[in-house]
Scaffold this motif. Structure first.
Motif, PDB file in Angstrom:
ATOM      1  N   ALA A 118       0.831  -1.205   0.000  1.00  0.00           N
ATOM      2  CA  ALA A 118       0.000   0.000   0.000  1.00  0.00           C
ATOM      3  C   ALA A 118       0.869   1.261   0.000  1.00  0.00           C
ATOM      4  O   ALA A 118       0.383   2.351  -0.252  1.00  0.00           O
ATOM      5  CB  ALA A 118      -0.942  -0.003   1.199  1.00  0.00           C
TER       6      ALA A 118
ATOM      7  N   ASN B 173       1.556  -3.737   9.150  1.00  0.00           N
ATOM      8  CA  ASN B 173       1.239  -2.433   8.567  1.00  0.00           C
ATOM      9  C   ASN B 173       0.014  -1.820   9.198  1.00  0.00           C
ATOM     10  O   ASN B 173      -0.941  -2.509   9.506  1.00  0.00           O
ATOM     11  CB  ASN B 173       0.908  -2.588   7.073  1.00  0.00           C
ATOM     12  CG  ASN B 173       2.045  -3.214   6.306  1.00  0.00           C
ATOM     13  OD1 ASN B 173       3.197  -2.935   6.583  1.00  0.00           O
ATOM     14  ND2 ASN B 173       1.709  -4.079   5.365  1.00  0.00           N
TER      15      ASN B 173
ATOM     16  N   PHE C 239      -4.153   0.638  12.710  1.00  0.00           N
ATOM     17  CA  PHE C 239      -5.094  -0.150  13.507  1.00  0.00           C
ATOM     18  C   PHE C 239      -4.548  -1.529  13.853  1.00  0.00           C
ATOM     19  O   PHE C 239      -4.950  -2.109  14.856  1.00  0.00           O
ATOM     20  CB  PHE C 239      -6.442  -0.277  12.797  1.00  0.00           C
ATOM     21  CG  PHE C 239      -7.175   1.033  12.801  1.00  0.00           C
ATOM     22  CD1 PHE C 239      -7.768   1.484  13.968  1.00  0.00           C
ATOM     23  CD2 PHE C 239      -7.215   1.828  11.680  1.00  0.00           C
ATOM     24  CE1 PHE C 239      -8.407   2.714  14.009  1.00  0.00           C
ATOM     25  CE2 PHE C 239      -7.856   3.058  11.714  1.00  0.00           C
ATOM     26  CZ  PHE C 239      -8.451   3.498  12.873  1.00  0.00           C
ATOM     27  N   HIS C 240      -3.657  -2.043  13.033  1.00  0.00           N
ATOM     28  CA  HIS C 240      -3.218  -3.406  13.295  1.00  0.00           C
ATOM     29  C   HIS C 240      -1.940  -3.476  14.107  1.00  0.00           C
ATOM     30  O   HIS C 240      -1.713  -4.460  14.808  1.00  0.00           O
ATOM     31  CB  HIS C 240      -3.107  -4.171  11.976  1.00  0.00           C
ATOM     32  CG  HIS C 240      -4.451  -4.325  11.344  1.00  0.00           C
ATOM     33  ND1 HIS C 240      -4.661  -4.345  10.005  1.00  0.00           N
ATOM     34  CD2 HIS C 240      -5.669  -4.434  11.920  1.00  0.00           C
ATOM     35  CE1 HIS C 240      -5.971  -4.472   9.777  1.00  0.00           C
ATOM     36  NE2 HIS C 240      -6.582  -4.518  10.910  1.00  0.00           N
TER      37      HIS C 240
ATOM     38  N   ASP D 112      -9.793   5.559  17.494  1.00  0.00           N
ATOM     39  CA  ASP D 112     -10.396   5.778  16.184  1.00  0.00           C
ATOM     40  C   ASP D 112     -10.778   7.247  16.024  1.00  0.00           C
ATOM     41  O   ASP D 112     -10.510   7.878  14.993  1.00  0.00           O
ATOM     42  CB  ASP D 112     -11.632   4.880  16.086  1.00  0.00           C
ATOM     43  CG  ASP D 112     -12.131   4.705  14.679  1.00  0.00           C
ATOM     44  OD1 ASP D 112     -12.832   5.613  14.208  1.00  0.00           O
ATOM     45  OD2 ASP D 112     -11.847   3.673  14.044  1.00  0.00           O
TER      46      ASP D 112
ATOM     47  N   PHE E 209     -12.678  -1.109  11.958  1.00  0.00           N
ATOM     48  CA  PHE E 209     -11.551  -1.838  12.534  1.00  0.00           C
ATOM     49  C   PHE E 209     -11.853  -2.366  13.928  1.00  0.00           C
ATOM     50  O   PHE E 209     -11.261  -3.350  14.357  1.00  0.00           O
ATOM     51  CB  PHE E 209     -10.297  -0.958  12.567  1.00  0.00           C
ATOM     52  CG  PHE E 209      -9.744  -0.770  11.187  1.00  0.00           C
ATOM     53  CD1 PHE E 209      -9.071  -1.798  10.559  1.00  0.00           C
ATOM     54  CD2 PHE E 209      -9.955   0.407  10.497  1.00  0.00           C
ATOM     55  CE1 PHE E 209      -8.595  -1.664   9.263  1.00  0.00           C
ATOM     56  CE2 PHE E 209      -9.484   0.552   9.205  1.00  0.00           C
ATOM     57  CZ  PHE E 209      -8.805  -0.485   8.584  1.00  0.00           C
TER      58      PHE E 209
ATOM     59  N   ARG F  51      -5.291  -9.633   8.825  1.00  0.00           N
ATOM     60  CA  ARG F  51      -5.460  -8.209   9.160  1.00  0.00           C
ATOM     61  C   ARG F  51      -4.866  -7.322   8.076  1.00  0.00           C
ATOM     62  O   ARG F  51      -5.411  -6.276   7.742  1.00  0.00           O
ATOM     63  CB  ARG F  51      -4.810  -7.911  10.509  1.00  0.00           C
ATOM     64  CG  ARG F  51      -5.647  -8.442  11.661  1.00  0.00           C
ATOM     65  CD  ARG F  51      -5.032  -8.051  13.004  1.00  0.00           C
ATOM     66  NE  ARG F  51      -6.006  -8.227  14.063  1.00  0.00           N
ATOM     67  CZ  ARG F  51      -5.719  -8.723  15.263  1.00  0.00           C
ATOM     68  NH1 ARG F  51      -4.482  -9.084  15.552  1.00  0.00           N
ATOM     69  NH2 ARG F  51      -6.657  -8.855  16.162  1.00  0.00           N
ATOM     70  N   ARG F  52      -3.728  -7.739   7.534  1.00  0.00           N
ATOM     71  CA  ARG F  52      -3.118  -6.973   6.450  1.00  0.00           C
ATOM     72  C   ARG F  52      -4.081  -6.877   5.269  1.00  0.00           C
ATOM     73  O   ARG F  52      -4.293  -5.809   4.702  1.00  0.00           O
ATOM     74  CB  ARG F  52      -1.815  -7.661   5.991  1.00  0.00           C
ATOM     75  CG  ARG F  52      -1.123  -6.960   4.846  1.00  0.00           C
ATOM     76  CD  ARG F  52       0.122  -7.726   4.394  1.00  0.00           C
ATOM     77  NE  ARG F  52      -0.168  -8.843   3.519  1.00  0.00           N
ATOM     78  CZ  ARG F  52      -0.356  -8.741   2.201  1.00  0.00           C
ATOM     79  NH1 ARG F  52      -0.283  -7.568   1.613  1.00  0.00           N
ATOM     80  NH2 ARG F  52      -0.618  -9.804   1.478  1.00  0.00           N
TER      81      ARG F  52
ATOM     82  N   TYR G 265      -7.380  -7.386   5.281  1.00  0.00           N
ATOM     83  CA  TYR G 265      -8.598  -6.647   5.667  1.00  0.00           C
ATOM     84  C   TYR G 265      -8.352  -5.149   5.467  1.00  0.00           C
ATOM     85  O   TYR G 265      -9.158  -4.435   4.867  1.00  0.00           O
ATOM     86  CB  TYR G 265      -8.926  -6.972   7.123  1.00  0.00           C
ATOM     87  CG  TYR G 265     -10.220  -6.378   7.637  1.00  0.00           C
ATOM     88  CD1 TYR G 265     -11.443  -6.909   7.269  1.00  0.00           C
ATOM     89  CD2 TYR G 265     -10.208  -5.283   8.517  1.00  0.00           C
ATOM     90  CE1 TYR G 265     -12.633  -6.377   7.754  1.00  0.00           C
ATOM     91  CE2 TYR G 265     -11.391  -4.753   9.008  1.00  0.00           C
ATOM     92  CZ  TYR G 265     -12.598  -5.302   8.625  1.00  0.00           C
ATOM     93  OH  TYR G 265     -13.769  -4.764   9.112  1.00  0.00           O
ATOM     94  N   ASP G 266      -7.217  -4.686   5.949  1.00  0.00           N
ATOM     95  CA  ASP G 266      -6.818  -3.296   5.774  1.00  0.00           C
ATOM     96  C   ASP G 266      -6.662  -2.970   4.289  1.00  0.00           C
ATOM     97  O   ASP G 266      -7.134  -1.939   3.800  1.00  0.00           O
ATOM     98  CB  ASP G 266      -5.490  -3.104   6.514  1.00  0.00           C
ATOM     99  CG  ASP G 266      -5.148  -1.648   6.736  1.00  0.00           C
ATOM    100  OD1 ASP G 266      -4.638  -1.035   5.792  1.00  0.00           O
ATOM    101  OD2 ASP G 266      -5.378  -1.128   7.842  1.00  0.00           O
ATOM    102  N   TRP G 267      -6.013  -3.849   3.569  1.00  0.00           N
ATOM    103  CA  TRP G 267      -5.764  -3.644   2.139  1.00  0.00           C
ATOM    104  C   TRP G 267      -7.081  -3.433   1.390  1.00  0.00           C
ATOM    105  O   TRP G 267      -7.230  -2.489   0.614  1.00  0.00           O
ATOM    106  CB  TRP G 267      -5.010  -4.853   1.572  1.00  0.00           C
ATOM    107  CG  TRP G 267      -4.791  -4.785   0.096  1.00  0.00           C
ATOM    108  CD1 TRP G 267      -5.579  -5.335  -0.877  1.00  0.00           C
ATOM    109  CD2 TRP G 267      -3.738  -4.099  -0.574  1.00  0.00           C
ATOM    110  NE1 TRP G 267      -5.061  -5.040  -2.113  1.00  0.00           N
ATOM    111  CE2 TRP G 267      -3.945  -4.290  -1.967  1.00  0.00           C
ATOM    112  CE3 TRP G 267      -2.634  -3.347  -0.151  1.00  0.00           C
ATOM    113  CZ2 TRP G 267      -3.087  -3.745  -2.924  1.00  0.00           C
ATOM    114  CZ3 TRP G 267      -1.784  -2.812  -1.104  1.00  0.00           C
ATOM    115  CH2 TRP G 267      -2.005  -3.009  -2.469  1.00  0.00           C
TER     116      TRP G 267
END
Lengths: 227, 227
Positions: free
Chosen positions: A47, A61, A64-65, A95, B64, B91-92, B94-96
């Motif tokens: 990204a 990355n 949030f994670h 958030d 999130f 999680r990566r 999901y964010d992507w």
């Protein structure tokens, strides 16, 4: 070896640098000119955005994670509250400050004024100069956010309960980035100022206060603890 | 009583509706015209955005944090992988899909074409019509994302390992919203299409496929399982 790829004035990166320091995890802060789209950086995060946290071979990355990873991997000095209700409140505020404050304040104020300079990116200021209405809206919004912080810190030790949490780090990260350019009207809310002085005095804050952006001096009181 | 405040074509809301259905948690889907800034809605989420999940007296906001709440409160049918490495990967992704796909594809394509209509909001189409370059960029990007899905689903049962996860739900949510307006070039990648047919056939998908936006008919094949 731990590294946080960051940009100095990015509030999300600041929040995570504070989190690493609060958890006493050594991590090198690596300034990443993400707009250069370095192949090695894109391999870590396709990204192409900061923050990116590398923990030896593990790469995580995103704003949030990374907290979820840190809490799962390094549960000592927890920064999400143990109580489920306070944890929800901390996540809500994390958030709120990283998304809502960003949209309402940081983008109209900091990004308009500073982004093209600190990034050295191809982004250019708007023709005709900054958008005065956007700046005015951002200044109104920052007062509302200071009132929220003042209200919360008046009724609780920290923003999401009796211990420092990611909620405090996100709020302090946003305000410290804005304070770098001198745009926080601290006189507007004494309680918010007191809360910020308290968090700014913590050892975790020192590296942020010592760092400057080439070509953009910090505001006069930025690094002063009793301002 | 459980409720998810949502908008039909919002990918983040779709992902969470799928998650609730996969976890077999009854929750009413409440269409919230968030741009009306209803006081009762703002009291639940001062940021004024969907998705908002209400679980009796508990309110959780944001794409999130709702998954973290659901996994902590309803650990049966986990949608984050149990293995830490696969959890990071989920999680990566999901964010992507919820952030990068949103920026690269959904905003230039779906939002430009549909947002003013499905929202009934005061937003208006740009003078001079939609930005053709933005649409072209979005169409290029969706092909790259289909290639990624095709590649991942060719080497794994699901996008983040051998079980369905939030990564699949986020990707399917984005594609299904775009598919509603007929903008997914399915012929571009057969493996991605096969993966989507598989997830679209799950019972959790049925309510989404049955729902339409007043004044905006779905594309011809939107609800067809074998398209």
């Amino acid at each position: 070896m731990r590294e946080l790829y960051h940009q100095t004035l990015s509030p999300a990166c600041r929040a995570l640098r504070l989190a690493l320091a609060e958890k006493r995890l050594d991590a090198a802060a690596v300034a990443e000119r993400f707009w250069d789209r370095r192949p090695e950086f894109l391999a870590m995060n396709p990204a192409g955005a900061v923050p990116v946290f590398r923990d030896d071979e593990i790469v995580v990355n995103g704003q949030f994670h990374i907290p979820e990873y840190l809490e799962e991997s390094y549960p000592e000095t927890p920064l999400w509250p143990a109580d489920a209700g306070w944890r929800r409140e901390a996540r809500r505020l994390y958030d709120w400050f990283l998304v809502t404050f960003q949209q309402e304040v940081t983008e109209p104020l900091l990004m308009q004024k500073v982004h093209p300079r600190y990034c050295g990116s191809p982004w250019l200021p708007r023709p005709g100069g900054p958008d005065i209405n956007a700046i005015r809206g951002g200044m109104d919004a920052v007062r509302r956010h200071l009132d929220l912080i003042g209200h919360l810190s008046d009724t609780r030790s920290w923003l999401a309960g009796d211990r420092l949490s990611y909620a405090d780090l996100a709020a302090a990260a946003q305000l410290s980035a804005l304070d770098y350019v001198g745009d926080v009207p601290w006189q507007h809310n004494d309680q918010a100022k007191t809360w910020y002085m308290r968090i700014k005095s913590r050892p975790s804050f020192r590296p942020l206060l010592a760092e400057t952006v080439p070509g953009l001096p910090a505001s006069r009181h930025y690094a002063v603890l009793d301002f």
